[in-house]
Design a protein around this motif. Structure first.
Motif, mmCIF file in Angstrom:
data_model
loop_
_atom_site.group_PDB
_atom_site.id
_atom_site.type_symbol
_atom_site.label_atom_id
_atom_site.label_comp_id
_atom_site.label_asym_id
_atom_site.label_seq_id
_atom_site.Cartn_x
_atom_site.Cartn_y
_atom_site.Cartn_z
ATOM 1 N N SER A 74 -1.076 -9.975 -2.013
ATOM 2 C CA SER A 74 -0.357 -8.866 -2.618
ATOM 3 C C SER A 74 0.146 -9.228 -4.016
ATOM 4 C CB SER A 74 0.815 -8.462 -1.726
ATOM 5 O OG SER A 74 1.541 -7.425 -2.312
ATOM 6 N N LYS A 83 -1.438 -3.219 -4.252
ATOM 7 C CA LYS A 83 -0.849 -4.450 -3.722
ATOM 8 C C LYS A 83 -0.813 -4.494 -2.193
ATOM 9 C CE LYS A 83 1.960 -6.007 -7.559
ATOM 10 N NZ LYS A 83 1.433 -7.357 -7.615
ATOM 11 N N GLN A 84 -0.324 -3.444 -1.555
ATOM 12 C CA GLN A 84 -0.228 -3.443 -0.089
ATOM 13 C C GLN A 84 -1.601 -3.539 0.566
ATOM 14 O OE1 GLN A 84 2.170 -0.392 1.624
ATOM 15 N NE2 GLN A 84 3.751 -0.628 0.067
ATOM 16 N N GLY A 87 -2.988 -7.105 0.206
ATOM 17 C CA GLY A 87 -2.316 -8.019 1.125
ATOM 18 C C GLY A 87 -2.789 -7.812 2.556
#
Length: 108
Positions: A74, A83-84, A87
């Motif tokens: 992330s 980002k989420q 990750g």
């Protein structure tokens, strides 16, 4: 109930009671929350399924490493909206590819 998980359920009595019955998905979500990682319920269930291949004594470290992988991927993603997903994708791939330790060779 394994008392080592108590810091991750934040002394929430209702969650602790749930964890004692169902254990890992709720604990995984609670651990992720304490580390500012937004793990979905489906991710926690996936992790729980992957943990079945490992001895219980290794579960805590594997979950902690899962969260670490999630955060690493992330943080490496430059686009905020991605980002989420980055990750989640990296952590789920990592745990899916993780192999149980071969006791005869002493490695994972």
């Amino acid at each position: 109930m394994n008392r080592d998980w108590f810091p991750y359920v934040e002394r929430d009595v209702e969650l602790a009671a749930f964890c004692s019955r169902k254990c890992y998905p709720a604990v995984i979500l609670a651990l992720a929350k304490t580390r500012d990682v937004e793990v979905l319920c489906s991710d926690a269930e996936h992790v729980n399924e992957c943990l079945r291949a490992f001895p219980v004594i290794e579960h805590r470290n594997i979950v902690q490493d899962y969260v670490t992988e999630w955060r690493r991927a992330s943080c490496a993603e430059k686009r905020p909206l991605m980002k989420q997903g980055a990750g989640r994708r990296e952590a789920n791939t990592w745990i899916r590819n993780l192999q149980p330790r071969d006791e005869s060779r002493g490695e994972r």
